[in-house]
Design a protein around this motif. Structure first.
Motif, PDB file in Angstrom:
ATOM      1  N   GLY A  36      72.103  31.454  16.617  1.00  0.00           N
ATOM      2  CA  GLY A  36      71.596  30.633  15.524  1.00  0.00           C
ATOM      3  C   GLY A  36      71.935  29.161  15.745  1.00  0.00           C
ATOM      4  N   LEU A  37      73.181  28.891  16.167  1.00  0.00           N
ATOM      5  CA  LEU A  37      73.579  27.497  16.392  1.00  0.00           C
ATOM      6  C   LEU A  37      72.722  26.862  17.475  1.00  0.00           C
ATOM      7  N   ILE A  38      72.474  27.631  18.556  1.00  0.00           N
ATOM      8  CA  ILE A  38      71.637  27.069  19.624  1.00  0.00           C
ATOM      9  C   ILE A  38      70.210  26.911  19.116  1.00  0.00           C
ATOM     10  N   ALA A  39      69.780  27.906  18.344  1.00  0.00           N
ATOM     11  CA  ALA A  39      68.390  27.890  17.867  1.00  0.00           C
ATOM     12  C   ALA A  39      68.098  26.650  17.036  1.00  0.00           C
ATOM     13  N   LEU A  40      69.123  26.130  16.343  1.00  0.00           N
ATOM     14  CA  LEU A  40      68.903  24.934  15.539  1.00  0.00           C
ATOM     15  C   LEU A  40      68.356  23.799  16.402  1.00  0.00           C
ATOM     16  N   GLY A  41      68.928  23.655  17.596  1.00  0.00           N
ATOM     17  CA  GLY A  41      68.462  22.596  18.490  1.00  0.00           C
ATOM     18  C   GLY A  41      67.004  22.787  18.875  1.00  0.00           C
ATOM     19  N   TYR A  42      66.635  24.022  19.237  1.00  0.00           N
ATOM     20  CA  TYR A  42      65.231  24.297  19.582  1.00  0.00           C
ATOM     21  C   TYR A  42      64.335  23.950  18.417  1.00  0.00           C
ATOM     22  N   SER A  43      64.772  24.432  17.256  1.00  0.00           N
ATOM     23  CA  SER A  43      63.949  24.320  16.070  1.00  0.00           C
ATOM     24  C   SER A  43      63.735  22.854  15.707  1.00  0.00           C
ATOM     25  N   MET A  44      64.822  22.069  15.751  1.00  0.00           N
ATOM     26  CA  MET A  44      64.704  20.670  15.359  1.00  0.00           C
ATOM     27  C   MET A  44      63.834  19.903  16.334  1.00  0.00           C
ATOM     28  N   VAL A  45      64.064  20.131  17.628  1.00  0.00           N
ATOM     29  CA  VAL A  45      63.270  19.406  18.617  1.00  0.00           C
ATOM     30  C   VAL A  45      61.803  19.830  18.521  1.00  0.00           C
ATOM     31  N   TYR A  46      61.572  21.116  18.304  1.00  0.00           N
ATOM     32  CA  TYR A  46      60.194  21.566  18.180  1.00  0.00           C
ATOM     33  C   TYR A  46      59.561  20.940  16.948  1.00  0.00           C
ATOM     34  N   GLY A  47      60.340  20.845  15.886  1.00  0.00           N
ATOM     35  CA  GLY A  47      59.809  20.242  14.680  1.00  0.00           C
ATOM     36  C   GLY A  47      59.422  18.792  14.896  1.00  0.00           C
ATOM     37  N   VAL A  48      60.257  18.056  15.645  1.00  0.00           N
ATOM     38  CA  VAL A  48      60.017  16.621  15.769  1.00  0.00           C
ATOM     39  C   VAL A  48      59.022  16.304  16.892  1.00  0.00           C
ATOM     40  N   LEU A  49      59.201  16.955  18.050  1.00  0.00           N
ATOM     41  CA  LEU A  49      58.375  16.588  19.201  1.00  0.00           C
ATOM     42  C   LEU A  49      57.307  17.618  19.525  1.00  0.00           C
ATOM     43  N   GLY A  50      57.433  18.810  18.978  1.00  0.00           N
ATOM     44  CA  GLY A  50      56.403  19.813  19.219  1.00  0.00           C
ATOM     45  C   GLY A  50      56.426  20.396  20.606  1.00  0.00           C
ATOM     46  N   PHE A  51      57.555  20.400  21.273  1.00  0.00           N
ATOM     47  CA  PHE A  51      57.613  21.127  22.531  1.00  0.00           C
ATOM     48  C   PHE A  51      58.910  21.910  22.631  1.00  0.00           C
ATOM     49  N   ILE A  52      58.897  22.955  23.446  1.00  0.00           N
ATOM     50  CA  ILE A  52      60.080  23.775  23.606  1.00  0.00           C
ATOM     51  C   ILE A  52      60.975  23.128  24.643  1.00  0.00           C
ATOM     52  N   ASN A  53      62.146  22.718  24.239  1.00  0.00           N
ATOM     53  CA  ASN A  53      63.084  22.142  25.191  1.00  0.00           C
ATOM     54  C   ASN A  53      63.800  23.274  25.909  1.00  0.00           C
ATOM     55  N   PHE A  54      63.166  23.725  26.992  1.00  0.00           N
ATOM     56  CA  PHE A  54      63.659  24.872  27.741  1.00  0.00           C
ATOM     57  C   PHE A  54      65.093  24.653  28.224  1.00  0.00           C
ATOM     58  N   ALA A  55      65.475  23.393  28.404  1.00  0.00           N
ATOM     59  CA  ALA A  55      66.797  23.096  28.955  1.00  0.00           C
ATOM     60  C   ALA A  55      67.879  23.099  27.887  1.00  0.00           C
ATOM     61  N   HIS A  56      67.527  23.434  26.669  1.00  0.00           N
ATOM     62  CA  HIS A  56      68.536  23.388  25.617  1.00  0.00           C
ATOM     63  C   HIS A  56      69.660  24.400  25.873  1.00  0.00           C
ATOM     64  N   GLY A  57      69.315  25.524  26.470  1.00  0.00           N
ATOM     65  CA  GLY A  57      70.338  26.503  26.834  1.00  0.00           C
ATOM     66  C   GLY A  57      71.371  25.915  27.777  1.00  0.00           C
ATOM     67  N   GLU A  58      70.925  24.978  28.616  1.00  0.00           N
ATOM     68  CA  GLU A  58      71.871  24.361  29.566  1.00  0.00           C
ATOM     69  C   GLU A  58      72.853  23.448  28.844  1.00  0.00           C
ATOM     70  N   VAL A  59      72.419  22.850  27.736  1.00  0.00           N
ATOM     71  CA  VAL A  59      73.341  22.028  26.947  1.00  0.00           C
ATOM     72  C   VAL A  59      74.497  22.901  26.471  1.00  0.00           C
ATOM     73  N   PHE A  60      74.129  24.074  26.031  1.00  0.00           N
ATOM     74  CA  PHE A  60      75.129  25.058  25.606  1.00  0.00           C
ATOM     75  C   PHE A  60      76.060  25.416  26.771  1.00  0.00           C
ATOM     76  N   MET A  61      75.465  25.650  27.928  1.00  0.00           N
ATOM     77  CA  MET A  61      76.273  26.026  29.096  1.00  0.00           C
ATOM     78  C   MET A  61      77.222  24.893  29.484  1.00  0.00           C
TER      79      MET A  61
END
Lengths: 620, 375
Positions: free
Chosen positions: B81-106
């Motif tokens: 859920g915590l990681i998903a927030l980043g996907y969700s917010m970026v998708y909301g603002v820019l409309g694309f899936i930031n595939f590299a968001h998982g790497e931020v977590f890593m």
């Protein structure tokens, strides 16, 4: 963009001397360079690639990994956006000064790194923080020497890069061509000496060009370029593109004939390693051709493409290997006799088409980006199923299926141990794939794919059944991937779930994108350049030393291509127009073909674009 | 848009029919499995269980086993859920899936590893000193992951504003790869082990039998989530973010600096992934350069399950996905007598994604996207 700069054409500049440079820009680029160099040093590339010499004895690939960047950034820092109505600064000593400053700043980064590595021990998290790095960076001399040397070397390279700006256009191109020629001759060492043994005189016994021959290659390449060799090639290409009707067909036929002849002859004169390499390139070319239809023509980003490769590989394996899982009912035959492989291939294609339909149908209605992630999920699910205990009775789980017989055609046999025959088989299949792709691209279906790619709503309004059309792309792509899977299993002789990681999908995607989405020649170039030189996910390329770093380079390449050249190295004309719509519009506006101002709405803008391209006859 | 038009009965294609069949089959399969599972819990010797499991019969799970699975699932789901927030917010603002968001977590989990081993070497990873140490570690992890996300945006994505939708997605795949490989090369391959947690974290609560560390993970995730909710819904910056998500042009006309707001969105998403990263480290005590890949994709799944752009939904989606992943194999697959169901955990997570997109593409709690991004 090109026309914007070209149409200005009158830089009424006043130079204020060599030091009239943008210091902030220099500081920023220099800082970036320093960071980049330190990063490269810490990835271990300089030390890891030190063994491979490019020019014996002084230039190794490791050293090259550090030295190319100051040169390139020294060149780019001089780039200026030439704006309409704004006077450009004249080129001159200031470019050299800027390049040198950037280079020196970057070099300072490395110098500081040498001192730090020598004095502090951070080896615990940073694995490449080693004495070898100090040795390498200080050229086996004292640390102080290294400190000064890197500022000097990097500054000099930056200055050289900046100096490129000052040279006239033709000379600049000649210098770049000559540098590339030397590098390519060095990189292709094993290939060239394999094809023509006599070429060994070019290289030192330990590998790498000798000094003398490096100079010779440099001079020859420069001479060829200066004498207009490159331009003639460009003219020929332009002439070919402009030609139409029988003349063009004849030229195409000639080109294809020459290419095929080369493909038949090269494996005959090369050794096993090169043949193996070419067979790998061929398999990835097959895969990339299939993905090209899905991504390049239909515009569907399929990240789980490896699923079809896996289905192809496993189907062939199950149908031909005596070592398949024990749970198969007895009516599933083991086709290991002569000609059996062809039957297996036919079944494989049917299975792949089925998989394409089953995977494609649920995802085809989704938004493009959701589709990408879901296909990625499917790719992973298929691998997990092959790996699982549940289907272990069929696919042997992690043990995989071994003892896959070679492809026996009765008259001749394609053995995995004989890469030459594999290569020929791959080439035959590639020829079929290329023919299919080419015919499809120019068919009604192909045009429908491109329409869907450019704008789905408009395509639908034009009466295209977008769902069926996209599903067809999926199915055709799957069938082509299954070719590759079938050859792969026969070549390697055993397949495991680990052969079908998501990584494979990504590598194929990089090939298609770097080569040029939607362009068959581009895809072939991409496969040759990437898999041939750097290597596939598990297959080594010409630069075997790179295997450790190739995925990093793939990633960097993907980012760079997307930012700077999303249409790929060999672009598809229509696709690149779509990607550079604004610039085309601007060009058209500058030519006076569009007489509206910028405030036009998007709809009007695209109408104008269409006009502009129409009057232009589409020749850009 | 097209789907809505067709739903009004504009003629069904074969694909539509296939999808209908698929939906019915999948839901039917799940329903039968659940019934079989419940039956198996009540009477392990029922005919269905005997048919699928043979003579040895089905197994019945104890309450403690359920609880264990559920808590594990929820604590993992909280991180999704915590990681998903980043996907969700970026998708909301820019409309694309930031595939590299998982790497931020890593990257955050890696930072946590480096800092915690240093603290451990100094003897700070136990006893009373653990608290200042863990606070510093969390702070560092959040700083590093936030900067990673911001740099990512600056270097790779900013120049791609307004390009066709798939271009930034492909770029982010490249970014993801690049970060993974860079971490592998710079910090070395192989899994890195965190130092062992203080004993009290590994103990179980006396009355519930829940491991303390899992409870801590859930609580910290809840706090982070609450903080984010406050930030987005109650502060001025959060208002700006929502405005930019709704319509960039109008937002900039209202005096909002769109570029800055986008950077902030990335930063906040990165910070949440940073918290998730260190929690992951404490929970599993191991990190490798590919750690971010699967949780990243599952977090995206969580975002879709909850409805993209919907922050509460992302968290709920994460927890449900975590639960589904922990219990799904046992409740859906095991009643059929499939061996080694735990191997299929990831497959279950992906199936959830496919199922949600097939049955309710807007997510369980509804999407919140501007009209241009929904197209």
């Amino acid at each position: 963009m090109s026309a914007v700069t070209a149409s200005t054409g009158m830089p009424t500049a006043v130079s204020k001397g060599a030091f009239d440079v943008d210091w902030r820009q220099i500081a920023r680029t220099g800082g970036l360079l320093a960071l980049g160099l330190v990063f490269i040093a810490l990835t271990g590339m300089p030390v890891g690639l030190d063994e491979r010499t490019v020019i014996e004895p002084w230039l190794s690939l490791g050293l090259l990994s550090l030295t190319f960047l100051p040169f390139v950034l020294g060149y780019t820092v001089g780039h200026e956006k030439v704006l309409e109505g704004v006077a450009a600064k004249a080129k001159g000593a200031r470019d050299v000064v800027a390049g040198a400053a950037v280079g020196a700043l970057g070099g300072l980064g490395l110098s500081v790194l040498v001192v730090l590595v020598d004095n502090f021990d951070l080896r615990d998290p940073l694995v490449n923080w080693s004495p070898q790095l100090v040795e390498m960076l200080s050229f086996d001399q004292s640390v102080g020497f290294g400190f000064v040397a890197w500022i000097a070397i990097s500054g000099a390279l930056g200055a050289a890069g900046g100096a490129l700006h000052v040279l006239p256009h033709q000379v600049r191109r000649a210098v770049v061509a000559a540098i590339l020629a030397v590098l390519l001759t060095a990189i292709f060492e094993s290939f060239l000496t394999d094809v023509i043994d006599q070429l060994e005189f070019l290289y030192a016994s330990r590998g790498g060009l000798t000094n003398v021959w490096a100079v010779v290659v440099f001079v020859v390449a420069m001479a060829v370029s200066l004498s207009g060799g490159g331009e003639k090639l460009g003219e020929r290409r332009a002439a070919y593109q402009a030609a139409s009707g029988p003349a063009k067909n004849r030229q195409t036929a000639l080109f294809i004939a020459a290419f095929s002849l080369a493909m038949i002859i090269i494996p005959l004169v090369t050794g096993k390693i090169t043949q193996e390499l070419m067979a790998n390139v061929g398999i990835f070319m097959l895969l990339a051709l299939g993905l090209n239809i899905v991504v390049g023509l239909a515009g569907i980003l399929d990240l789980g493409y490896v699923a079809f490769f896996a289905v192809g590989g496993y189907t062939t394996a199950v149908l031909t290997s005596p070592n398949r899982g024990p749970d198969w009912p007895s009516w599933v035959p083991t086709l290991d006799g002569p000609g059996g492989w062809l039957i297996a291939l036919a079944v494989t294609i049917v299975m792949a088409i089925f998989a394409g339909l089953v995977i494609g149908a649920p995802v085809i209605r989704m938004r493009g980006d959701y589709l990408a992630i879901v296909t990625l999920g499917f790719g992973e699910i298929i691998r997990l199923l092959f790996l699982s205990d549940w289907l272990g009775g069929y696919f042997n789980g992690a043990q995989g299926i071994t003892n896959i017989p070679s492809a026996d055609f009765g008259i001749f046999e394609v053995k995995g141990t004989d890469p030459r025959s594999v290569f020929y088989l791959v080439m035959v299949l590639a020829a079929i794939s290329i023919y299919i792709s080419w015919r499809l691209e120019h068919s009604r279906l192909g045009r429908a794919w491109m329409a869907v790619r450019e704008d789905e709503s408009v395509a639908e309004a034009m009466g295209i059944n977008t769902v069926n059309v996209k599903l067809m792309a999926f199915v055709v792509g799957a069938a082509l991937a299954s070719f590759a899977g079938a050859v792969f299993s026969a070549k390697v002789g055993s397949i495991f779930p680990t052969s079908f990681l998501i990584l494979v999908s990504i590598v194929i995607l990089v090939i298609v994108i770097v080569g040029g989405m939607g362009n068959i020649v581009g895809v072939m170039v991409g496969a040759l350049g990437l898999v041939g030189v750097l290597g596939g996910p598990k297959q080594p390329g010409l630069l075997q030393e790179f295997s450790e770093y190739k995925l990093l380079i793939y990633g960097a390449l993907l980012i760079w291509m997307m930012l700077n050249r999303p249409e790929g190295l060999v672009p598809n004309v229509r696709r690149s127009r779509e990607l550079h719509q604004d610039e085309f519009l601007q060009d058209a506006w500058l030519r006076g073909e569009v007489d509206r101002d910028e405030s036009t709405t998007e709809a009007e803008a695209s109408a104008n674009l269409a006009d502009g391209l129409g009057t232009n006859g589409g020749a850009s | 848009m097209t789907a809505a038009v067709r739903a009004k009965g504009a003629g069904k294609t074969n694909v539509d029919r296939f999808l209908t069949v698929l939906r019915v089959v999948m839901i039917g399969f799940i329903a039968i499995s659940l019934v079989a599972f419940i039956a198996q819990q009540i009477a392990p010797e029922n005919p269905f269980a005997e048919w699928r499991h043979g003579d040895e019969g089905a197994t019945r799970l104890s309450w403690a086993q359920y609880r264990g699975l559920l808590v594990t699932g929820i604590s993992q789901g909280a991180m999704y859920g915590l990681i998903a927030l980043g996907y969700s917010m970026v998708y909301g603002v820019l409309g694309f899936i930031n595939f590299a968001h998982g790497e931020v977590f890593m990257v955050s989990a890696f930072t946590g590893f480096i800092v915690s081993t240093k603290f451990d070497a100094a003897g700070w990873w136990e006893g009373a000193a653990f608290f200042p140490a863990i606070i510093i570690t969390v702070a560092l992890c959040v700083i590093v992951s936030t900067s990673t996300a911001v740099i990512m945006e600056r270097v790779a994505y900013r120049r791609l504003r307004g390009s066709p939708r798939l271009i930034p997605l492909i770029t982010s795949i490249g970014v993801s790869f690049f970060i993974q490989e860079a971490v592998r090369l710079v910090f070395g391959p192989g899994a890195k082990g965190y130092p062992s947690n203080p004993d009290w974290l590994e103990e179980r609560l006396p009355w519930l039998g829940i491991e303390v560390k899992k409870l801590v993970v859930i609580i910290i995730a809840a706090i982070a989530m609450a903080g984010l909710w406050y930030f987005v819904e109650r502060t001025k910056t959060g208002k700006a973010m929502r405005a930019v998500a709704e319509d960039k042009e109008i937002a900039s006309l209202m005096g909002i600096d769109v570029d800055k707001t986008i950077v902030k969105t990335f930063a906040v998403g990165g910070a949440m992934a940073g918290v998730a990263g260190i929690l992951w480290g404490i929970l599993f005590r191991s990190v490798i350069n590919t750690t971010g890949f699967l949780p990243g994709i599952k977090a995206f799944t969580a975002a879709v399950v909850g409805g993209v752009g919907n922050l509460g939904g992302a968290m709920a989606g994460g927890v449900s996905l975590g639960g589904a992943e922990a219990l799904g194999p046992l409740m859906i697959l095991e009643p059929w007598g499939i061996p080694g169901v735990s191997q299929l955990r990831d497959a279950v997570a992906f199936t959830v994604l496919i199922l949600v997109l097939l049955v309710k593409p807007t997510g369980l709690f509804g999407e919140r996207l501007s009209s241009e991004e929904r197209a």
